[in-house]
Design a protein around this motif. Structure first.
Motif, PDB file in Angstrom:
ATOM      1  N   GLN A  78       0.805  -1.245  -0.056  1.00  0.00           N
ATOM      2  CA  GLN A  78      -0.045   0.053   0.012  1.00  0.00           C
ATOM      3  C   GLN A  78       1.046   1.445  -0.105  1.00  0.00           C
ATOM      4  OE1 GLN A  78      -2.617   2.178   3.420  1.00  0.00           O
ATOM      5  NE2 GLN A  78      -3.657   0.253   2.485  1.00  0.00           N
ATOM      6  N   LEU A  79       1.973   1.176   0.777  1.00  0.00           N
ATOM      7  CA  LEU A  79       2.777   2.327   0.949  1.00  0.00           C
ATOM      8  C   LEU A  79       3.567   2.662  -0.506  1.00  0.00           C
ATOM      9  CD1 LEU A  79       4.272   2.126   4.345  1.00  0.00           C
ATOM     10  CD2 LEU A  79       2.527   3.818   3.882  1.00  0.00           C
ATOM     11  N   LEU A  80       3.886   1.507  -0.889  1.00  0.00           N
ATOM     12  CA  LEU A  80       4.900   1.743  -2.074  1.00  0.00           C
ATOM     13  C   LEU A  80       3.968   2.049  -3.254  1.00  0.00           C
ATOM     14  CD1 LEU A  80       7.131  -1.289  -1.442  1.00  0.00           C
ATOM     15  CD2 LEU A  80       7.909   1.068  -1.642  1.00  0.00           C
ATOM     16  N   LEU A  81       2.801   1.535  -3.329  1.00  0.00           N
ATOM     17  CA  LEU A  81       1.970   1.839  -4.724  1.00  0.00           C
ATOM     18  C   LEU A  81       1.220   3.313  -4.156  1.00  0.00           C
ATOM     19  CD1 LEU A  81       0.154  -1.665  -5.040  1.00  0.00           C
ATOM     20  CD2 LEU A  81       1.831  -0.647  -6.575  1.00  0.00           C
ATOM     21  N   ALA A  82       1.090   3.790  -3.122  1.00  0.00           N
ATOM     22  CA  ALA A  82       0.620   5.246  -2.969  1.00  0.00           C
ATOM     23  C   ALA A  82       1.677   5.859  -3.337  1.00  0.00           C
ATOM     24  CB  ALA A  82       0.356   5.231  -1.382  1.00  0.00           C
ATOM     25  N   ALA A  83       2.994   5.525  -3.329  1.00  0.00           N
ATOM     26  CA  ALA A  83       4.217   6.570  -3.811  1.00  0.00           C
ATOM     27  C   ALA A  83       4.026   6.525  -5.331  1.00  0.00           C
ATOM     28  CB  ALA A  83       5.316   6.223  -3.048  1.00  0.00           C
ATOM     29  N   ASP A  84       3.749   5.344  -5.850  1.00  0.00           N
ATOM     30  CA  ASP A  84       3.857   5.033  -7.225  1.00  0.00           C
ATOM     31  C   ASP A  84       2.778   4.368  -7.789  1.00  0.00           C
ATOM     32  OD1 ASP A  84       4.939   5.163  -9.771  1.00  0.00           O
ATOM     33  OD2 ASP A  84       6.353   3.098  -9.578  1.00  0.00           O
ATOM     34  N   PRO A  85       1.645   4.974  -7.999  1.00  0.00           N
ATOM     35  CA  PRO A  85       0.347   4.456  -8.587  1.00  0.00           C
ATOM     36  C   PRO A  85       0.432   4.114 -10.060  1.00  0.00           C
ATOM     37  CG  PRO A  85       0.230   6.684  -7.822  1.00  0.00           C
ATOM     38  CD  PRO A  85       1.388   6.500  -7.377  1.00  0.00           C
ATOM     39  N   GLU A  86       1.302   4.701 -10.657  1.00  0.00           N
ATOM     40  CA  GLU A  86       1.601   4.241 -11.896  1.00  0.00           C
ATOM     41  C   GLU A  86       2.195   2.997 -12.316  1.00  0.00           C
ATOM     42  OE1 GLU A  86       3.381   7.143 -14.476  1.00  0.00           O
ATOM     43  OE2 GLU A  86       1.753   8.407 -14.755  1.00  0.00           O
ATOM     44  N   ALA A  87       2.592   2.319 -10.930  1.00  0.00           N
ATOM     45  CA  ALA A  87       2.971   0.879 -11.081  1.00  0.00           C
ATOM     46  C   ALA A  87       1.470  -0.100 -11.399  1.00  0.00           C
ATOM     47  CB  ALA A  87       3.860   0.564  -9.952  1.00  0.00           C
ATOM     48  N   ILE A  88       0.556   0.664 -10.818  1.00  0.00           N
ATOM     49  CA  ILE A  88      -0.748  -0.123 -11.245  1.00  0.00           C
ATOM     50  C   ILE A  88      -1.270   0.032 -12.543  1.00  0.00           C
ATOM     51  CG2 ILE A  88      -3.167  -0.134 -10.398  1.00  0.00           C
ATOM     52  CD1 ILE A  88      -2.075   0.613  -7.556  1.00  0.00           C
ATOM     53  N   GLU A  89      -1.269   1.357 -12.946  1.00  0.00           N
ATOM     54  CA  GLU A  89      -1.938   1.634 -14.044  1.00  0.00           C
ATOM     55  C   GLU A  89      -1.423   3.007 -14.677  1.00  0.00           C
ATOM     56  OE1 GLU A  89      -6.145   1.434 -15.132  1.00  0.00           O
ATOM     57  OE2 GLU A  89      -6.255   3.737 -15.255  1.00  0.00           O
ATOM     58  N   PRO A  90      -0.702   3.204 -15.952  1.00  0.00           N
ATOM     59  CA  PRO A  90      -0.221   4.133 -16.343  1.00  0.00           C
ATOM     60  C   PRO A  90      -0.851   5.641 -16.141  1.00  0.00           C
ATOM     61  CG  PRO A  90       0.405   2.554 -17.926  1.00  0.00           C
ATOM     62  CD  PRO A  90      -0.919   2.166 -17.043  1.00  0.00           C
ATOM     63  N   GLY A  91      -0.714   6.605 -15.476  1.00  0.00           N
ATOM     64  CA  GLY A  91      -1.304   7.780 -15.759  1.00  0.00           C
ATOM     65  C   GLY A  91      -2.281   8.119 -14.242  1.00  0.00           C
ATOM     66  N   LEU A  92      -2.174   6.959 -13.490  1.00  0.00           N
ATOM     67  CA  LEU A  92      -2.942   6.873 -12.059  1.00  0.00           C
ATOM     68  C   LEU A  92      -2.148   7.972 -11.197  1.00  0.00           C
ATOM     69  CD1 LEU A  92      -5.325   5.325 -11.733  1.00  0.00           C
ATOM     70  CD2 LEU A  92      -4.028   3.780 -10.270  1.00  0.00           C
ATOM     71  N   ARG A  93      -3.009   8.591 -10.439  1.00  0.00           N
ATOM     72  CA  ARG A  93      -2.346   9.590  -9.481  1.00  0.00           C
ATOM     73  C   ARG A  93      -3.060   9.413  -8.301  1.00  0.00           C
ATOM     74  NH1 ARG A  93      -5.253  12.811 -12.844  1.00  0.00           N
ATOM     75  NH2 ARG A  93      -6.648  14.397 -11.863  1.00  0.00           N
ATOM     76  N   LEU A  94      -2.272   9.610  -7.020  1.00  0.00           N
ATOM     77  CA  LEU A  94      -3.104   9.205  -5.755  1.00  0.00           C
ATOM     78  C   LEU A  94      -3.822  10.413  -5.307  1.00  0.00           C
ATOM     79  CD1 LEU A  94      -3.304   7.590  -3.160  1.00  0.00           C
ATOM     80  CD2 LEU A  94      -1.474   8.563  -2.194  1.00  0.00           C
ATOM     81  N   VAL A  95      -5.202  10.277  -4.783  1.00  0.00           N
ATOM     82  CA  VAL A  95      -5.886  11.436  -4.221  1.00  0.00           C
ATOM     83  C   VAL A  95      -5.705  11.098  -2.667  1.00  0.00           C
ATOM     84  CG1 VAL A  95      -8.180  12.457  -3.602  1.00  0.00           C
ATOM     85  CG2 VAL A  95      -7.453  11.763  -5.990  1.00  0.00           C
ATOM     86  N   LYS A  96      -6.006   9.927  -2.103  1.00  0.00           N
ATOM     87  CA  LYS A  96      -6.044   9.688  -0.772  1.00  0.00           C
ATOM     88  C   LYS A  96      -6.006   8.338  -0.331  1.00  0.00           C
ATOM     89  CE  LYS A  96      -9.024  10.544   3.452  1.00  0.00           C
ATOM     90  NZ  LYS A  96      -7.858  11.191   4.336  1.00  0.00           N
ATOM     91  N   ARG A  97      -4.975   7.896   0.731  1.00  0.00           N
ATOM     92  CA  ARG A  97      -5.100   6.588   1.234  1.00  0.00           C
ATOM     93  C   ARG A  97      -6.118   6.314   2.261  1.00  0.00           C
ATOM     94  NH1 ARG A  97      -0.432   5.870   4.374  1.00  0.00           N
ATOM     95  NH2 ARG A  97      -1.119   3.846   4.635  1.00  0.00           N
ATOM     96  N   GLU A  98      -6.508   5.050   2.234  1.00  0.00           N
ATOM     97  CA  GLU A  98      -7.552   4.919   3.436  1.00  0.00           C
ATOM     98  C   GLU A  98      -8.734   5.728   3.350  1.00  0.00           C
ATOM     99  OE1 GLU A  98      -7.242   2.518   5.336  1.00  0.00           O
ATOM    100  OE2 GLU A  98      -5.030   1.787   4.938  1.00  0.00           O
ATOM    101  N   TRP A  99      -9.439   5.792   2.157  1.00  0.00           N
ATOM    102  CA  TRP A  99     -10.347   6.749   1.782  1.00  0.00           C
ATOM    103  C   TRP A  99     -11.800   6.080   2.606  1.00  0.00           C
ATOM    104  CZ3 TRP A  99     -11.343  10.938  -1.902  1.00  0.00           C
ATOM    105  CH2 TRP A  99     -12.416  11.125  -1.885  1.00  0.00           C
ATOM    106  N   PRO A 100     -12.423   6.884   3.516  1.00  0.00           N
ATOM    107  CA  PRO A 100     -13.388   6.074   4.215  1.00  0.00           C
ATOM    108  C   PRO A 100     -14.553   6.040   3.415  1.00  0.00           C
ATOM    109  CG  PRO A 100     -13.176   8.634   4.890  1.00  0.00           C
ATOM    110  CD  PRO A 100     -12.000   8.206   3.761  1.00  0.00           C
TER     111      PRO A 100
END
Length: 224
Positions: A107-129
């Protein structure tokens, strides 16, 4: 949480219609709006259920659960023929399920690099309630669309079901009605991938060692 053991019949209408004839069942009405109908067989899966957000109306012999589904409405109607037990328990404040070390690292690593999941992806928030628990990563894609990402060490059918519940809550807000879901995992079970495809949920396999920089990603050669 309210637990009712009763002889009842259940009618579901909405995206499809279903009917459970009169029998003894366990009804679970949770504070978050979830309603589950269980039999004394079939393992842990309920015979029928509704996920929040819902509207629950009760009387002496009837429980009606309603949920908006786009322009239509899903409706679960439970007719109580004979009630054997009806108890309510205060479960206290729910503690979040703690992820194991691998999932926390992912979670921490993908939050820092969301493009590892999908190109162009950018983080808005971790642990979105949400009403049923936090979405691991809430992101935006290259088209500025919302994307909810659930992260697991092993992606299973249960993980797809969990992400489906999160998406139901997120999409209840009209501004995020088109939110997509992606299940990211080190290993994805074939059954989970098949179910995710049926529900238009994306999947992504991620390599923890590559994310940590411990080794280079494998290169794929394309023949011309």
């Amino acid at each position: 949480m309210r637990l009712i053991v009763a002889r009842c019949e259940v009618t579901y209408s909405g995206r499809l219609n279903a009917f459970l004839p009169e029998s003894v069942r366990l009804l679970m009405l949770k504070a978050d709006g979830s309603v589950l109908v269980h039999a004394d067989a079939g393992g842990y899966r309920p015979l029928n259920w509704m996920t929040p957000p819902t509207v629950i109306e009760t009387s002496d012999d009837l429980v009606v659960v309603r949920k908006r589904a786009g322009r239509s409405e899903d409706r679960l109607e439970i007719r109580l023929v004979e009630v054997f037990s009806d108890v309510t328990h205060d479960m206290g404040e729910a503690a979040a399920l703690e992820k194991d070390g691998v999932e926390r690292d992912l979670q921490l690593l993908l939050a820092a690099d969301p493009e590892a999941i999908e190109p162009g992806l950018r983080l808005v928030k971790r642990e979105w309630p949400t009403d049923v628990g936090p979405v691991d990563l809430m992101c935006r894609d290259s088209d500025d669309g919302w994307v909810a990402v659930e992260i697991k060490r092993v992606g299973t059918i249960d993980a797809v079901e969990q992400l489906t519940r999160y998406l139901d809550c997120v999409r209840a807000d009209p501004s995020r009605a088109a939110c997509r879901g992606i299940l990211a995992a080190q290993q994805l079970k074939p059954q989970a991938v098949a179910l995710a495809e049926q529900r238009n949920i994306g999947t992504a396999e991620v390599d923890l060692a590559v994310l940590r920089g411990e080794r280079e990603p494998e290169l794929t050669l394309f023949a011309v």
